[in-house]
Write an enzyme that holds these catalytic residues in place. Structure first.
Site, PDB file in Angstrom:
ATOM      1  N   GLU A 111      62.897  46.095  29.483  1.00  0.00           N
ATOM      2  CA  GLU A 111      63.486  45.859  28.169  1.00  0.00           C
ATOM      3  C   GLU A 111      64.689  45.444  28.499  1.00  0.00           C
ATOM      4  O   GLU A 111      65.232  44.338  28.234  1.00  0.00           O
ATOM      5  CB  GLU A 111      63.100  46.533  27.179  1.00  0.00           C
ATOM      6  CG  GLU A 111      63.338  46.265  25.727  1.00  0.00           C
ATOM      7  CD  GLU A 111      63.265  47.515  24.687  1.00  0.00           C
ATOM      8  OE1 GLU A 111      63.049  48.482  25.049  1.00  0.00           O
ATOM      9  OE2 GLU A 111      63.255  47.161  23.514  1.00  0.00           O
ATOM     10  N   HIS A 161      51.188  46.964  21.245  1.00  0.00           N
ATOM     11  CA  HIS A 161      52.711  47.872  21.466  1.00  0.00           C
ATOM     12  C   HIS A 161      53.210  47.789  20.019  1.00  0.00           C
ATOM     13  O   HIS A 161      53.719  46.942  19.356  1.00  0.00           O
ATOM     14  CB  HIS A 161      53.481  46.876  22.351  1.00  0.00           C
ATOM     15  CG  HIS A 161      54.891  47.360  22.681  1.00  0.00           C
ATOM     16  ND1 HIS A 161      55.628  46.933  23.605  1.00  0.00           N
ATOM     17  CD2 HIS A 161      55.480  48.254  21.838  1.00  0.00           C
ATOM     18  CE1 HIS A 161      56.940  47.491  23.533  1.00  0.00           C
ATOM     19  NE2 HIS A 161      56.757  48.406  22.533  1.00  0.00           N
ATOM     20  N   ASP A 194      55.965  46.007  17.812  1.00  0.00           N
ATOM     21  CA  ASP A 194      57.045  47.019  18.251  1.00  0.00           C
ATOM     22  C   ASP A 194      57.132  47.997  17.017  1.00  0.00           C
ATOM     23  O   ASP A 194      56.468  49.095  17.032  1.00  0.00           O
ATOM     24  CB  ASP A 194      58.388  46.361  18.984  1.00  0.00           C
ATOM     25  CG  ASP A 194      59.113  47.463  20.107  1.00  0.00           C
ATOM     26  OD1 ASP A 194      58.501  48.478  20.328  1.00  0.00           O
ATOM     27  OD2 ASP A 194      60.031  47.065  20.283  1.00  0.00           O
ATOM     28  N   ASP A 195      58.364  47.804  16.335  1.00  0.00           N
ATOM     29  CA  ASP A 195      58.632  48.556  15.301  1.00  0.00           C
ATOM     30  C   ASP A 195      58.765  47.596  13.995  1.00  0.00           C
ATOM     31  O   ASP A 195      60.073  47.353  13.708  1.00  0.00           O
ATOM     32  CB  ASP A 195      60.364  49.456  15.647  1.00  0.00           C
ATOM     33  CG  ASP A 195      59.784  50.004  16.909  1.00  0.00           C
ATOM     34  OD1 ASP A 195      59.151  51.110  16.844  1.00  0.00           O
ATOM     35  OD2 ASP A 195      60.212  49.659  17.919  1.00  0.00           O
ATOM     36  N   HIS A 228      56.960  51.224  29.046  1.00  0.00           N
ATOM     37  CA  HIS A 228      58.107  50.273  28.630  1.00  0.00           C
ATOM     38  C   HIS A 228      58.846  50.063  29.983  1.00  0.00           C
ATOM     39  O   HIS A 228      59.313  51.129  30.523  1.00  0.00           O
ATOM     40  CB  HIS A 228      59.171  50.990  27.641  1.00  0.00           C
ATOM     41  CG  HIS A 228      58.360  51.058  26.330  1.00  0.00           C
ATOM     42  ND1 HIS A 228      57.299  51.549  25.998  1.00  0.00           N
ATOM     43  CD2 HIS A 228      59.165  50.420  25.185  1.00  0.00           C
ATOM     44  CE1 HIS A 228      56.989  51.237  24.498  1.00  0.00           C
ATOM     45  NE2 HIS A 228      58.050  50.543  23.909  1.00  0.00           N
ATOM     46  N   HIS A 259      54.821  51.207  17.570  1.00  0.00           N
ATOM     47  CA  HIS A 259      55.226  52.635  17.556  1.00  0.00           C
ATOM     48  C   HIS A 259      54.764  52.902  16.034  1.00  0.00           C
ATOM     49  O   HIS A 259      55.356  52.182  15.197  1.00  0.00           O
ATOM     50  CB  HIS A 259      56.530  53.022  17.866  1.00  0.00           C
ATOM     51  CG  HIS A 259      57.002  52.418  19.279  1.00  0.00           C
ATOM     52  ND1 HIS A 259      56.910  53.492  20.353  1.00  0.00           N
ATOM     53  CD2 HIS A 259      57.300  51.164  19.776  1.00  0.00           C
ATOM     54  CE1 HIS A 259      57.434  52.517  21.522  1.00  0.00           C
ATOM     55  NE2 HIS A 259      57.400  51.314  21.122  1.00  0.00           N
TER      56      HIS A 259
HETATM   57 ZN   LIG Z   1      58.529  49.654  22.172  1.00  0.00          ZN
END
Ligand SMILES: [Zn+2]
Length: 341
Positions: free
Chosen positions: A202, A19, A280-281, A199, A21
């Site tokens: 969340e 996961h 994630d980021d 997703h 991006h």
């Molecule tokens: Zn994400």
């Protein structure tokens, strides 16, 4: 701070990242460099000023900056360089395989062709595999707060490149954009032979997880944090062997949870769920994947054997061949022999 011997062990622990991006790996320095290279005007001219913007209240406040900075990505070289910078970090953190999201709709709205994005990322992945030994699969992510028609068009644009794409994902602003809207899009993705993830849970409720499973037929849930609200859902996810891609630093920075001890990782592990740890980021949330493992040690008191189990989950629910999986599990066994005795 995590003990230095533990930190070093975390960074050699063989793991998969499921996961992430690619646009979320855009560091402030590279964003400014690409803005200058491509003649894109940003409101910030130095790294310190830009870095100060990285304080978020929730998912939406993060997304606003994230989309603004994505406008600096224009050429194949930009996407190649972004992928390579990310894979260097991944290799340093012990990632052996990565399944990486990209958001074509945003780039296409910015005037960049789908092929430009895909070719740049593929080239970065090819060079990165040679240079760093990390294998990469690309998951094309649908931006759920764009229209369903736009998602449909994206499938048509991407279909000729189906073999270059590992799977389909669903990301961006969650609440108000439930999975059932994309049932048709996911049916087409399945026909193209793609894996399916989304997703869910969340910021959205556990019902969104249920829809993703029942209507989109996903094989993994991204985040899934709110599964912790429902013992029945946790039991189902465990029974069906559905992977969950948790992102601890993201959950903290976006205030999905208030403090590390509120992360439901231990609860998921105690319920035999295939929970995995991801970043994630990472450029926006204060650390790459190893930093996300670190916080489980400092914030939840997890030990190396727990972390090995989480890394094992990441290998188990990766979309790799059984041969690749066996090779990575063998590496994990060697690591355990060295570090757990
Ligand atoms: Zn994400």
């Amino acid at each position: 701070m995590v003990d230095s011997a533990i930190a070093a062990a975390i960074r050699t622990l063989p793991k998969a990242e499921l996961h992430l991006h690619i646009e979320g790996t855009l560091e402030p320095a590279l964003a400014l460099e690409l803005a200058a290279r491509n003649g894109v005007e940003l409101p910030w001219t130095n790294v310190d000023d830009l870095a100060k913007q990285y304080e978020f209240e929730d998912l939406q406040s993060f997304l606003n900056l994230y989309y603004q900075l994505m406008a600096v990505l224009k050429t194949e070289d930009d996407f190649r360089d972004l992928m390579l910078a990310n894979l260097r970090h991944a290799a340093e953190d012990g990632v052996r395989h990565a399944e990486i999201f990209f958001d074509p709709q945003v780039h296409m709205k910015n005037g960049t062709a789908f092929e430009t994005v895909l070719n740049g990322l593929k080239e970065g992945a090819r060079i990165g595999r040679e240079r760093y030994g990390v294998t990469v699969g690309l998951i094309m992510s649908v931006v759920r707060d764009e229209s369903v028609a736009s998602a449909d068009e994206l499938i048509d644009v991407a279909a000729p490149y189906a073999n270059d794409i590992l799977g389909i994902g669903l990301d961006s602003a969650e609440v108000g954009f439930p999975p059932h809207l994309f049932e048709d899009v996911y049916r087409k993705a399945k026909e193209l032979g793609w894996h399916r993830v989304a997703h869910a849970g969340e910021e959205g409720p556990v019902g969104y997880i249920e829809e993703a499973l029942d209507l989109l037929h996903v094989e993994r849930i991204d985040h899934g944090t709110h599964a912790a609200d429902s013992p029945a859902m946790m039991e189902r996810l465990a029974a069906e062997g559905i992977g969950l891609t948790s992102c601890p630093l993201s959950n903290l920075r976006l205030n999905v949870v208030d403090k590390p001890s509120d992360l439901p990782i231990l609860e998921f592990m105690n319920n035999d769920m295939a929970v995995t740890i991801n970043s994630d980021d990472p450029a926006y949330f204060g650390g790459y994947i190893a930093a996300n493992y670190d916080i489980l040690v400092t914030g939840l008191g997890l030990k190396l054997d727990d972390l090995a189990r989480l890394a094992g989950n990441s290998l188990a629910v990766s979309f790799i061949t059984e041969e690749e999986r066996a090779a990575l599990f063998a590496e994990l066994e060697d690591w355990k022999t060295e570090h757990l005795g």
